[in-house]
Write a protein that holds these residues in place. Structure first.
Motif, PDB file in Angstrom:
ATOM      1  N   ASP A  93      30.145  -1.029  76.105  1.00  0.00           N
ATOM      2  CA  ASP A  93      29.977  -2.234  75.319  1.00  0.00           C
ATOM      3  C   ASP A  93      29.097  -2.442  74.324  1.00  0.00           C
ATOM      4  O   ASP A  93      29.468  -2.965  73.202  1.00  0.00           O
ATOM      5  CB  ASP A  93      30.421  -3.270  76.389  1.00  0.00           C
ATOM      6  CG  ASP A  93      31.650  -3.359  77.244  1.00  0.00           C
ATOM      7  OD1 ASP A  93      32.476  -2.674  76.807  1.00  0.00           O
ATOM      8  OD2 ASP A  93      31.567  -3.998  78.204  1.00  0.00           O
ATOM      9  N   ALA A  94      27.902  -2.064  74.475  1.00  0.00           N
ATOM     10  CA  ALA A  94      27.147  -2.021  73.528  1.00  0.00           C
ATOM     11  C   ALA A  94      27.077  -1.278  72.279  1.00  0.00           C
ATOM     12  O   ALA A  94      26.993  -1.709  71.016  1.00  0.00           O
ATOM     13  CB  ALA A  94      25.613  -1.695  74.463  1.00  0.00           C
ATOM     14  N   VAL A  95      27.809   0.103  72.586  1.00  0.00           N
ATOM     15  CA  VAL A  95      28.192   0.980  71.190  1.00  0.00           C
ATOM     16  C   VAL A  95      29.182   0.159  70.498  1.00  0.00           C
ATOM     17  O   VAL A  95      29.145   0.141  69.309  1.00  0.00           O
ATOM     18  CB  VAL A  95      28.326   2.304  71.832  1.00  0.00           C
ATOM     19  CG1 VAL A  95      28.969   2.998  70.574  1.00  0.00           C
ATOM     20  CG2 VAL A  95      27.132   3.062  72.423  1.00  0.00           C
ATOM     21  N   PHE A 101      32.146   1.594  67.410  1.00  0.00           N
ATOM     22  CA  PHE A 101      32.798   2.728  67.577  1.00  0.00           C
ATOM     23  C   PHE A 101      33.433   2.551  69.127  1.00  0.00           C
ATOM     24  O   PHE A 101      32.500   2.172  70.167  1.00  0.00           O
ATOM     25  CB  PHE A 101      31.948   3.927  67.863  1.00  0.00           C
ATOM     26  CG  PHE A 101      31.525   4.262  66.059  1.00  0.00           C
ATOM     27  CD1 PHE A 101      32.517   4.473  65.253  1.00  0.00           C
ATOM     28  CD2 PHE A 101      30.189   4.454  65.978  1.00  0.00           C
ATOM     29  CE1 PHE A 101      32.033   5.128  63.939  1.00  0.00           C
ATOM     30  CE2 PHE A 101      29.664   4.737  64.939  1.00  0.00           C
ATOM     31  CZ  PHE A 101      30.619   4.959  63.472  1.00  0.00           C
ATOM     32  N   ASP A 102      34.848   2.805  69.238  1.00  0.00           N
ATOM     33  CA  ASP A 102      35.447   2.520  70.616  1.00  0.00           C
ATOM     34  C   ASP A 102      35.122   3.414  71.682  1.00  0.00           C
ATOM     35  O   ASP A 102      35.305   3.085  72.704  1.00  0.00           O
ATOM     36  CB  ASP A 102      36.857   2.349  70.393  1.00  0.00           C
ATOM     37  CG  ASP A 102      37.229   1.134  69.628  1.00  0.00           C
ATOM     38  OD1 ASP A 102      36.428   0.039  69.737  1.00  0.00           O
ATOM     39  OD2 ASP A 102      38.539   1.020  68.814  1.00  0.00           O
ATOM     40  N   MET A 255      28.702   1.512  59.662  1.00  0.00           N
ATOM     41  CA  MET A 255      29.182   2.345  60.279  1.00  0.00           C
ATOM     42  C   MET A 255      30.943   2.183  60.200  1.00  0.00           C
ATOM     43  O   MET A 255      31.661   3.419  60.312  1.00  0.00           O
ATOM     44  CB  MET A 255      29.185   1.855  61.978  1.00  0.00           C
ATOM     45  CG  MET A 255      27.823   2.117  62.213  1.00  0.00           C
ATOM     46  SD  MET A 255      27.122   3.645  62.258  1.00  0.00           S
ATOM     47  CE  MET A 255      25.311   3.608  62.549  1.00  0.00           C
ATOM     48  N   SER A 256      31.132   1.276  59.286  1.00  0.00           N
ATOM     49  CA  SER A 256      32.641   1.355  58.995  1.00  0.00           C
ATOM     50  C   SER A 256      33.226   2.331  57.927  1.00  0.00           C
ATOM     51  O   SER A 256      34.389   2.313  57.920  1.00  0.00           O
ATOM     52  CB  SER A 256      32.969  -0.394  58.397  1.00  0.00           C
ATOM     53  OG  SER A 256      32.502  -0.214  57.106  1.00  0.00           O
ATOM     54  N   VAL A 277      27.431  10.684  71.707  1.00  0.00           N
ATOM     55  CA  VAL A 277      28.267  11.004  70.360  1.00  0.00           C
ATOM     56  C   VAL A 277      29.259  10.117  70.408  1.00  0.00           C
ATOM     57  O   VAL A 277      30.031   9.713  71.359  1.00  0.00           O
ATOM     58  CB  VAL A 277      28.754  12.611  70.379  1.00  0.00           C
ATOM     59  CG1 VAL A 277      29.518  12.835  71.629  1.00  0.00           C
ATOM     60  CG2 VAL A 277      29.580  12.569  69.057  1.00  0.00           C
ATOM     61  N   ALA A 278      29.639   9.324  69.394  1.00  0.00           N
ATOM     62  CA  ALA A 278      30.720   8.176  69.292  1.00  0.00           C
ATOM     63  C   ALA A 278      31.893   8.657  68.484  1.00  0.00           C
ATOM     64  O   ALA A 278      31.432   9.183  67.380  1.00  0.00           O
ATOM     65  CB  ALA A 278      29.997   6.833  69.092  1.00  0.00           C
ATOM     66  N   PHE A 279      32.951   8.074  68.586  1.00  0.00           N
ATOM     67  CA  PHE A 279      34.066   8.427  67.669  1.00  0.00           C
ATOM     68  C   PHE A 279      34.997   6.948  67.394  1.00  0.00           C
ATOM     69  O   PHE A 279      35.158   6.280  68.351  1.00  0.00           O
ATOM     70  CB  PHE A 279      35.015   9.445  68.317  1.00  0.00           C
ATOM     71  CG  PHE A 279      34.412  10.680  68.701  1.00  0.00           C
ATOM     72  CD1 PHE A 279      34.384  11.540  67.719  1.00  0.00           C
ATOM     73  CD2 PHE A 279      33.819  10.897  70.011  1.00  0.00           C
ATOM     74  CE1 PHE A 279      33.686  13.034  68.241  1.00  0.00           C
ATOM     75  CE2 PHE A 279      33.073  12.025  70.329  1.00  0.00           C
ATOM     76  CZ  PHE A 279      33.047  13.245  69.556  1.00  0.00           C
ATOM     77  N   ARG A 280      35.546   6.981  66.490  1.00  0.00           N
ATOM     78  CA  ARG A 280      36.569   5.901  66.040  1.00  0.00           C
ATOM     79  C   ARG A 280      37.954   6.439  66.551  1.00  0.00           C
ATOM     80  O   ARG A 280      38.644   5.573  67.025  1.00  0.00           O
ATOM     81  CB  ARG A 280      36.498   5.771  64.508  1.00  0.00           C
ATOM     82  CG  ARG A 280      37.297   4.697  64.127  1.00  0.00           C
ATOM     83  CD  ARG A 280      37.280   3.998  62.716  1.00  0.00           C
ATOM     84  NE  ARG A 280      35.735   4.367  62.291  1.00  0.00           N
ATOM     85  CZ  ARG A 280      34.882   3.201  62.287  1.00  0.00           C
ATOM     86  NH1 ARG A 280      35.356   2.273  63.337  1.00  0.00           N
ATOM     87  NH2 ARG A 280      33.827   3.269  62.135  1.00  0.00           N
TER      88      ARG A 280
END
Length: 472
Positions: A93-95, A101-102, A255-256, A277-280
């Protein structure tokens, strides 16, 4: 005294650290003769020194922050369930809230996140452009038998340039590379802020343009977001149109334009261990999950304890506090101004997380093979018990095809300042130590390898003093 903006004296604590100490840790105090013995026993490599031999540790800002009371409290909420822990969902949720990023895969630190990303996207023979690859990023690209390419703007390679966004990527050069390489460039990386050239920021305009070019050529855009908050703060301070924009909005806009990010949370996550590591895109997240499980652990813990996940979730939210970032970047600027006033050659302007001494101009009689940045790191430790690190020929390593030194654009000494750890008086000690080294610069020895590892050699190599070579 710290730099004081007199126009802000009506604002409480506008010129002081916006926190107070609840706990203290003794600082080791050593004598010069002891330090000379310690560094010799360590093979003249500051990485090999023991912590109790170092008085002020500016080796890195990674994992060296002081956590807040909120973060220490969050540790007690840690859920150590192997799968589906509450701590993971608080981090997720913080990310989502902070970065937008979801999908997030925890990893035990930044290089582990890079390992997962590059195993997912990079194949042998491909090319990965970046503004400037840092050591582990470059090593991971090469470990995939791919080619890292640095495409920073020319101003970014000039220590004396005062360009406000020296971390920018050369968009025209990126266009040419992607036209030539075509599908062999699966992703473009942007390091924000750019570590190798002084903690210099990347502008929002450059982020937009890089994103447009990458996506038009079918490449993804990922950030190395270890210092995303400092980059956002410097956009707010330096880029027209952003002065009154809240930092949270600047981060969301940054980030968008990206498809995801890697993060060493040991920097702007304000924790001592962790990353992600975060991903859209969910499909890409699922592909990466296989490598995360293989290398890091189940997808909801990724090599981290639940308590560390919770501390990171808290840190991501508090790092965008403007009072904190003003103090953080202001302390860096203070040390920069102290050294600049002494005539010590520096990378200009002051960056986000550290001060970078221009070792090539500090020691103009040194050649590249004399390792000027390394010589400065040893001398500063001997003089003042201050540990710093070279960003130059030693760190750059060797060309994997020719075996020759992969000479970088600059020879630097990095003074990386830990977050919320040292006072302005500690910065005065650093400045005094460098002043003394500056006065005896003509007598400093060069260094040569006595042991050289094949990969990431600066961490464990050993050296021995050597006379400075005679250069024409």
């Amino acid at each position: 005294m710290p730099h004081v903006d007199l126009s802000r004296l009506d604002e409480p604590l506008a010129w002081a650290e916006p926190y107070r100490a609840k706990m203290v840790e003794p600082i080791p105090v050593t004598r010069r003769a002891e330090r000379e013995r310690f560094i010799a026993e360590a093979g003249y490599n500051p990485f090999r020194l023991r912590a109790e031999q170092v008085s002020i540790d500016l080796l890195t800002d990674s994992g060296t922050a002081a956590m807040s009371d909120a973060q220490w409290s969050a540790l007690m909420l840690g859920d150590e369930s192997y799968a589906g822990s509450r701590s993971f969902y608080r981090l997720r949720d913080a990310v989502r809230d902070v970065l937008g990023f979801d999908h997030v895969l925890p990893a035990h630190q930044g290089r582990a996140a890079e390992n997962v990303l590059f195993h997912t996207l990079v194949q042998p023979g491909q090319v990965v452009p970046n503004n400037m690859h840092f050591d582990t990023t470059k090593a991971h690209v090469q470990n995939r038998h791919a080619r890292p390419v640095d495409l920073g703007i020319p101003d970014g390679r000039d220590p004396q340039s005062t360009h406000p966004f020296k971390g920018n990527m050369d968009v025209a050069a990126l266009e040419v590379l992607l036209e030539e390489e075509g599908p062999t460039a699966p992703l473009v990386m942007l390091t924000v802020t750019c570590n190798n050239n002084g903690g210099q920021p990347v502008s929002m305009e450059n982020i937009r343009r890089v994103s447009e070019v990458a996506h038009r050529h079918g490449a993804l855009l990922f950030f190395d977001a270890a210092r995303f908050a400092e980059n956002a703060y410097l956009i707010q301070q330096r880029e027209p149109g952003y002065r009154d924009v809240p930092l949270s909005e600047i981060v969301h806009e940054m980030m968008s334009h990206a498809d995801g990010c890697t993060m060493s949370a040991k920097k702007d996550g304000l924790v001592n261990m962790g990353g992600f590591v975060a991903f859209r895109d969910e499909t890409l997240y699922r592909q990466a999950s296989s490598f995360a499980i293989l290398y890091e652990g189940f997808v909801t813990y990724g090599g981290m304890s639940g308590r560390d996940l919770d501390a990171l979730a808290a840190g991501l939210r508090e790092v965008l506090d403007e009072a904190y970032l003003s103090s953080r970047v202001g302390q860096v600027r203070y040390l920069w101004e102290q050294l600049d006033g002494l005539g010590i050659p520096l990378v200009a302007p002051a960056g986000g997380h550290g001060v970078y001494v221009d070792a090539a101009r500090f020691l103009p009689h040194f050649g590249r093979d004399d390792l000027p940045g390394w010589a400065l790191s040893v001398a500063l430790y001997e003089e003042a018990g201050v540990r710093a690190t070279e960003i130059g020929t030693v760190l750059a390593g060797r060309d994997p095809e020719t075996g020759e030194h992969d000479y970088p654009a600059q020879e630097l000494l990095r003074l990386a300042i830990p977050r919320r750890v040292y006072s302005f008086r500690h910065m005065d000690v650093v400045a005094e130590g460098l002043r003394r080294v500056w006065e005896r610069r003509e007598s400093l020895p060069a260094y040569r390898f006595s042991y050289e590892p094949p990969v990431l050699r600066h961490f464990t190599a050993t050296f021995e003093p050597h006379p400075v070579a005679v250069h024409p």
